[in-house]
Design an enzyme around this catalytic site. Structure first.
Site, PDB file in Angstrom:
ATOM      1  N   GLU A  41      14.919  10.055  -6.262  1.00 11.20           N
ATOM      2  CA  GLU A  41      15.134   9.382  -5.171  1.00 11.20           C
ATOM      3  C   GLU A  41      16.361   9.586  -4.485  1.00 11.20           C
ATOM      4  O   GLU A  41      17.068  10.145  -4.978  1.00 11.20           O
ATOM      5  CB  GLU A  41      15.194   7.603  -5.202  1.00 11.20           C
ATOM      6  CG  GLU A  41      14.113   7.307  -5.888  1.00 11.20           C
ATOM      7  CD  GLU A  41      13.607   5.140  -6.051  1.00 11.20           C
ATOM      8  OE1 GLU A  41      14.180   5.060  -4.884  1.00 11.20           O
ATOM      9  OE2 GLU A  41      13.243   5.272  -6.665  1.00 11.20           O
ATOM     10  N   TYR A  45       0.562  -1.262  -0.226  1.00 10.31           N
ATOM     11  CA  TYR A  45       0.407   0.453   0.113  1.00 10.31           C
ATOM     12  C   TYR A  45       0.899   1.327  -0.338  1.00 10.31           C
ATOM     13  O   TYR A  45       0.599   2.252   0.920  1.00 10.31           O
ATOM     14  CB  TYR A  45      -0.904  -0.127   0.907  1.00 10.31           C
ATOM     15  CG  TYR A  45      -1.778   0.820   0.653  1.00 10.31           C
ATOM     16  CD1 TYR A  45      -3.259   0.512  -0.029  1.00 10.31           C
ATOM     17  CD2 TYR A  45      -2.114   2.091   2.402  1.00 10.31           C
ATOM     18  CE1 TYR A  45      -4.126   1.858   0.313  1.00 10.31           C
ATOM     19  CE2 TYR A  45      -2.981   2.906   1.936  1.00 10.31           C
ATOM     20  CZ  TYR A  45      -4.453   2.450   1.277  1.00 10.31           C
ATOM     21  OH  TYR A  45      -5.692   3.991   1.017  1.00 10.31           O
ATOM     22  N   LYS A  63      14.144  -1.953 -17.930  1.00 11.21           N
ATOM     23  CA  LYS A  63      12.782  -1.791 -19.281  1.00 11.21           C
ATOM     24  C   LYS A  63      12.772  -2.115 -20.582  1.00 11.21           C
ATOM     25  O   LYS A  63      12.829  -2.888 -21.526  1.00 11.21           O
ATOM     26  CB  LYS A  63      12.152  -0.255 -18.798  1.00 11.21           C
ATOM     27  CG  LYS A  63      11.638  -0.253 -17.697  1.00 11.21           C
ATOM     28  CD  LYS A  63      11.723   1.017 -17.269  1.00 11.21           C
ATOM     29  CE  LYS A  63      10.832   2.070 -16.070  1.00 11.21           C
ATOM     30  NZ  LYS A  63      10.716   3.513 -15.393  1.00 11.21           N
TER      31      LYS A  63
END
EC number: 1.1.1.3
Lengths: 412, 412
Positions: free
Chosen positions: A185, A9, A200
């Site tokens: 970050e 979450y 990716k």
């Protein structure tokens, strides 16, 4: 009705809950069934939030509940995500994920389990955030032999490079601002060193070429060495500098590479700025197609996760074909790839440097910027990367340069 | 093995045969079954071609052959395409088509038959040629409430406008060149009057909003009035002129419009030039995504038709959900849409014209080009289209202009 569970979450997980709530009606219509969120797994407590009553800290609750048919894994990282996902698939639950590390490392294996179990392992959100690229590759470009995929796959680095270009700032200053704004970050290594884009392009290559492309095999260079002075030269050359991830088929062999690249204004990716991503696919019959959108962010990423949940619900007990096999693809060495490079150096001897450069690189194109002294900048002809690398070494060994300030590939 | 038939051996039809042949192996892999071309329907003979032996002039041969499971209709036009497609669907054969007239007019009905029969009616090639847009709308953007689709949907007009802008030529000269090069048809009306783009935005709107949008209801303006002088003004304003097809949701109502538009250089569609198409979709969670590629041409279009054949083969006896219902959508009148206009006029009285314009339009932005005399050009403030239209009438009735030379919407 189909019960689903969300693992994690955090930013994406709470986005998924928000999307499922906000667009409930149209989502259920699209899925053809009512989607019910039965569990959210997280070790933290979220008192007073809408998920309070469906929160669990024990994955076994979800795994052992046979009424849960679809699981959305949005925790990130390899463990415990890998263990959780594998267990779910082996239990016959479809899994959707936004976790590029997991997909790049274990995608082939997890897809194979899904195939064996006649369920689905979907990962649209793992590349390009909300941009539909995985499903188009899998289901729309099926008439084509794909021979190139090139993309701006990392929003953080694209934001940094765009801002450096627009405002003339240096890398460190812009990185700091990006960190303050939450676009980068605190430990920015995965983004700025190109590791994120590398995973990716590994995923996209595996899908497009149908075999496992290991991300460790992909030549990867980040943007930490790009300076504000390089940006001035790029402008003079009519170029933008972008971190491109590319994967190309040449004579039945594939090579893949992540590196900063100077690209001209007519390059289809030159106008992709800020946190936007874009992916360019070339097929032997379709020609060029491009997909563009926000490559990250809570809601765009959640949109892709939820679209996968809808697809998983529509295909319960029925595997969606994907060509990505567990067979490893041996990539061609980039040594054999033709490249041109932009090079800046501090000459040992200002008078002889052009002759020395000509001895090594032949007839090159020099770029002179007013007010920039004490250095020489030029663009080489196209040569194989392996040969270029040797020639770059010669700049030092043959006493041409006291320092090589920049080496940036150029496609113009 | 699945037998398929192609209706029509024109440009797209022969492209479909070429793609099925060239990429046979990977296509069969993607489909999970061997695809066999059993019939090609055409009234002409094609002696010495690879399809000679499978050619038929009688549609009943195909219709009554129960082994044919998928039909590709690439004849174009409403009849006999509509009759053929409907009969095929009623017989339980899936149909894929590139025929935008057919889909715009009868899509809802044909989709409903396919639903009832548990087969598929697919039409990726009807919009944007090879660009995957129908399938992404249907299957990838399922988590979103879409509230805008805007696109450059016609390659012919985009080629003409790009060339006018680049080379300073007038509309007629460029049209003639486009016709000679085969980019425009001898009767160019469908393209240059916006009818083609209108049908395509009708299809996209019907899919995105889930109801039947009749193309006759869509406000449509072509590019025939755009002049080389307009292009000069556009440049001065930092704009490109593009034929945009758009469909937007405002307060639960939808309006749709096809018209030339001046757009700024930072507009996502401004860099889409030549025969390329691009479609911009805005969703309430995904944000903006864009799809870009060649909007026409034999092989790109055939690529989309074949991708639909693959999908139809993968989903034999199983309908792929689409929200497009037969229920008609009442479009909102464009009278209530806010627009700004670029206006050029020949003043009745050079001395009073600015005051007169101010009386009607308020404080506007004037654009002056050196060497262009005897006319006045300005950009209005944003007002409702209905009000703007009345004000334009006043330019004549109030004796401001002897002639209104141009009225072009501007989004900048």
């Amino acid at each position: 009705m189909v019960n689903v569970a969300i693992l994690g979450y955090g930013t994406v997980g709470s986005g998924v809950v928000e999307v499922l709530t906000t667009n409930k009606e149209s989502i259920n219509k699209r899925a053809g069934k009512k989607i019910k969120l039965k569990y959210v797994l997280d070790l933290r407590d979220f008192p007073g939030t809408p998920i309070e009553d469906i929160l669990t800290k024990d994955y076994e609750d979800i795994l052992n509940d046979d009424s849960v048919k679809v699981i959305a894994e949005v925790m990130g990282g390899i463990e415990p995500a890998y263990t959780f996902v594998k267990k779910a698939l082996l239990k016959g639950k479809s899994v959707v994920t936004s976790n590029k590390e997991l997909v790049a490392r274990h995608g082939a294996e997890l897809l194979q389990i899904a195939r064996d179990k006649n369920i689905n392992f979907l990962f649209e959100a793992s590349v390009g955030g909300g941009i539909p690229i995985i499903r188009p590759l899998n289901q729309s470009l099926t008439a084509d032999e794909i021979y190139e995929i090139t993309g701006i796959l990392n929003g953080t680095t694209n934001f940094i490079l765009s801002k450096m270009a627009d405002e003339g700032l240096d890398f460190k200053t812009v990185l700091k601002e990006a960190q303050e704004k939450g676009y980068a970050e605190r430990n920015p290594e995965a983004d700025v060193e190109g590791f994120d884009a590398c995973r990716k392009i590994a995923i996209l290559s595996s899908l497009a070429f149908g075999m496992q492309v290991d991300f460790e095999d992909i030549y990867t260079e980040g943007i930490t060495k790009i300076s504000d002075v390089d940006m001035i030269y790029a402008k003079k050359l009519g170029c933008d500098i972008k971190l491109l991830a590319t994967s190309k088929k040449l004579d039945e062999k594939v090579y893949a590479m992540v590196s900063p690249m100077m690209i001209g204004k007519d390059h289809p990716l030159s106008n992709v700025n800020g946190v936007f991503n874009a992916i360019y696919v070339k097929g032997n019959v379709i020609g060029d197609v491009m997909f563009y959108g926000k490559g990250a962010g809570k809601l765009p990423t959640a949109s892709a996760v939820v679209a996968d949940i809808v697809d998983a619900v529509k295909h319960l007990g029925r595997n969606i074909v994907s060509l990505w096999s567990t067979k490893k693809m041996e990539l061609m060495s980039v040594d054999n790839v033709l490249s041109r490079c932009f090079i800046r150096l501090v000459p040992e001897n200002v008078k002889t440097v052009r002759n020395q450069v000509a001895d090594i690189f032949g007839d090159v194109e020099y770029i002179k910027i007013e007010n920039i002294q004490d250095e020489v900048a030029f663009v080489t002809n196209a040569e194989k990367e392996g040969i270029l690398r040797n020639k770059l070494d010669e700049l030092k060994t043959k006493g041409v340069a006291t320092e090589v300030l920049s080496v940036i590939r150029i496609d113009k």
